[in-house]
Design an enzyme around this catalytic site. Structure first.
Site, PDB file in Angstrom:
ATOM      1  N   ASP A 119       0.857  -1.191   0.000  1.00 24.53           N
ATOM      2  CA  ASP A 119       0.000   0.000   0.000  1.00 24.53           C
ATOM      3  C   ASP A 119       0.892   1.239   0.000  1.00 24.53           C
ATOM      4  O   ASP A 119       1.654   1.471   0.936  1.00 24.53           O
ATOM      5  CB  ASP A 119      -0.881  -0.022   1.261  1.00 24.53           C
TER       6      ASP A 119
ATOM      7  N   GLU B  43      -1.679  -1.081  -3.855  1.00 23.65           N
ATOM      8  CA  GLU B  43      -2.827  -0.253  -3.453  1.00 23.65           C
ATOM      9  C   GLU B  43      -2.465   1.231  -3.500  1.00 23.65           C
ATOM     10  O   GLU B  43      -1.394   1.628  -3.019  1.00 23.65           O
ATOM     11  CB  GLU B  43      -3.222  -0.672  -2.031  1.00 23.65           C
TER      12      GLU B  43
ATOM     13  N   GLU C  65     -10.633   3.022  -1.111  1.00 19.49           N
ATOM     14  CA  GLU C  65     -10.905   3.436   0.267  1.00 19.49           C
ATOM     15  C   GLU C  65     -11.219   4.929   0.358  1.00 19.49           C
ATOM     16  O   GLU C  65     -11.890   5.361   1.289  1.00 19.49           O
ATOM     17  CB  GLU C  65      -9.719   3.092   1.171  1.00 19.49           C
TER      18      GLU C  65
ATOM     19  N   HIS D  27     -12.305  -2.494   1.967  1.00 18.01           N
ATOM     20  CA  HIS D  27     -11.293  -1.833   2.798  1.00 18.01           C
ATOM     21  C   HIS D  27     -11.859  -1.709   4.208  1.00 18.01           C
ATOM     22  O   HIS D  27     -13.033  -1.373   4.390  1.00 18.01           O
ATOM     23  CB  HIS D  27     -11.008  -0.448   2.232  1.00 18.01           C
TER      24      HIS D  27
HETATM   25 MG   LIG Z   1      -4.906   1.580   1.991  1.00 18.26          MG
END
Ligand SMILES: [Mg+2]
Length: 378
Positions: A194, A220, A246, A296
Site C-alpha cells: 500500500d 494499493e 478506500e 477496505h
Molecule cells: Mg490503503
C-alpha cells in the site's frame, strides 16, 4: 415497523505517545470514527458506522436525515440513497453525506436482518461462504526505531497467510520492506503493498518493477485518488494488479474506476461508500466488468462486521468457486480497542480464517459499557 430513535455516537482511541501508526503520508495518532444507533418501535436495535468525524456526521444527520429517518420503516432503507441525491441537490454526493448515509444504511440492514432472523449477507444475495480469508494489515512505519520484522512475525504466528504492508517512501526502502515481508511470510502467502497515494506515476512504476519478483498480489493506491490518469499510466506499464477505493464513495466514482479499467480491484469502505446498499451496486458493476471486490476496513468493530457481511455476500460469478483468487477481508493488526473491545465476542482472525457470523443482522453484540469509555462527546 417504525424507527423511533437515531443516535450519533462519536468514538476515538488515542494511541500512546510514540506509538503513532505510519503510512507513506505520515503518522496518525488517533483512531476516530462515528457509530449510529437506531431503535425501532418493536425494540429492535441496529448499529452502523460512518468513517468520518463525529461532529460532521452529527450535523449531517440533523440537517439531512433525521426528519426522514424517524418514522421510517427500516425495510425502506434504499430510499435513503435516493433521498441523499434529491433533497440536498448539488451536494448529496459529497463524502460526508455518503458517510452519514453509510451509517444509517448499515444500521437499517442490521435491523432488517434481526427482524427476519437472518445474517445480512444472506439478504444481500447470499453465497455458501461461511468463512473468509483475512489478510493482516501490518508493518506500518513506526515512530520509534524497531525491527521491521516484528509485526510480520507476529502475523505469521497468528496464522495469517496473507498480509498487506506499507511502502511508498522511496524505492530502496520499499524493496527492503517487501523483501523482509516475503521472507517471513514464505513463498505461498499472499503479499500486498500500500503506497497510500504517495507517489507520482513514474516513482510508482519504478518501485512496482523493482518488487515484482516478490510476487505482489496487488499494489494499493500508488498515486492519489484524485489522479485517474496516473492510474492509467501505471496500469499500462506494469503487470501487478492495482487496487483503490478506500478514498472513493458512491456508485458514480466507482463506476469511473471500473469502466475506465483504472484498477483491477475496487476496495469500498462500507462506512464511507454509501453503506451496504451502495456497496452492493458497486459490487454488481465491478463483477460485471470482471473487476475484483475486496472491502477496505479501517473501522471499529461495526464497520468490520459490515465488511464481513458484505464480503460474504459477493458472488464469484461470472467465475466459479475454483478461481485462484479468493475473497479476502482486511484485518488491521495494530492495537485498536474500537475493534477488539466493543463486541461481546470480538472477531478472531487467528488461524488464517475469519468466521462469518450466522446470527441475525450484522451478527454482533455491542458491549455498551465499553462503548461509553470511548465516547468523545461526554
Ligand atoms: Mg490503503
Amino acid at each position: 415497523m417504525e424507527i423511533t430513535d437515531l443516535r450519533v455516537i462519536p468514538i476515538a482511541y488515542t494511541l500512546p505517545d510514540g506509538e503513532g501508526l505510519g503510512d507513506a503520508r505520515g503518522f496518525g495518532h488517533e483512531r476516530e470514527t462515528t457509530l449510529v444507533r437506531i431503535d425501532t418501535d418493536d425494540g429492535t436495535v441496529g448499529w452502523g458506522e460512518a468513517f468520518a468525524p463525529g461532529r460532521i456526521v452529527a450535523s449531517t444527520v440533523e440537517e439531512l436525515f433525521r426528519d426522514a429517518v424517524i418514522g421510517m420503516d427500516p425495510f425502506d432503507v434504499e430510499s435513503l440513497a435516493e433521498r441523499s441525491y434529491t433533497d440536498p441537490y448539488h451536494f448529496g454526493g459529497s463524502v460526508f453525506v455518503q458517510s452519514a448515509l453509510s451509517a444509517i444504511d448499515i444500521a437499517c440492514w442490521d435491523i432488517i436482518g434481526k427482524s427476519v432472523g437472518r445474517p445480512v449477507y444472506r439478504l444481500l444475495g447470499g453465497t455458501e461462504r461461511t468463512s473468509l480469508l483475512p489478510y493482516a494489515s501490518t508493518m506500518y512505519y513506526t515512530e520509534r526505531d524497531r525491527p521491521i520484522t516484528e509485526p510480520m512475525e507476529a502475523a505469521v504466528e497468528e496464522g495469517f497467510t496473507a498480509a498487506k504492508i506499507k511502502i511508498g517512501t522511496g524505492t530502496d526502502e520499499d524493496i527492503e520492506r517487501v523483501r523482509t515481508a516475503r521472507e517471513i511470510l514464505g513463498d505461498d502467502a499472499r503479499l500486498m503493498v500500500d503506497m497510500n497515494g504517495n507517489y507520482r506515476p513514474r516513482q510508482a512504476i519504478r518501485t512496482a518493477k523493482a518488487i515484482a519478483e516478490y510476487d505482489i498480489t496487488w499494489i494499493e493506491e500508488p498515486v492519489p485518488p484524485e489522479n485517474p490518469s496516473g492510474y492509467r499510466e501505471i496500469k499500462q506499464r506494469i503487470d501487478t494488479p492495482l487496487a483503490a477505493g478506500e478514498a472513493h464513495y458512491g456508485r458514480f466514482e466507482f463506476k469511473r474506476l471500473i469502466d475506465d479499467r483504472l484498477v483491477d480491484i475496487v476496495q469500498p469502505n462500507l462506512a464511507r461508500c454509501g453503506g451496504l446498499s451502495e456497496a452492493r451496486t458497486i459490487a454488481d458493476m465491478a463483477t460485471t466488468e470482471n473487476v475484483a471486490v475486496r472491502p477496505h476496513v479501517w473501522n471499529s468493530a461495526v464497520g468490520l462486521a459490515a465488511a464481513v457481511q458484505f464480503a460474504a455476500s459477493v458472488s464469484e460469478y461470472p467465475h466459479t468457486r475454483n478461481i485462484p483468487d479468493p475473497m479476502m477481508v482486511e484485518f488491521d493488526r495494530s492495537p485498536n480497542p474500537l475493534r477488539d473491545d466493543l463486541l461481546e465476542s470480538p472477531f478472531d482472525p487467528s488461524g488464517g480464517s475469519l468466521t462469518v457470523p450466522q446470527e441475525p443482522g450484522l451478527g454482533i453484540e455491542i458491549d455498551e459499557t465499553e462503548l461509553e469509555a470511548y465516547r468523545t462527546d461526554r
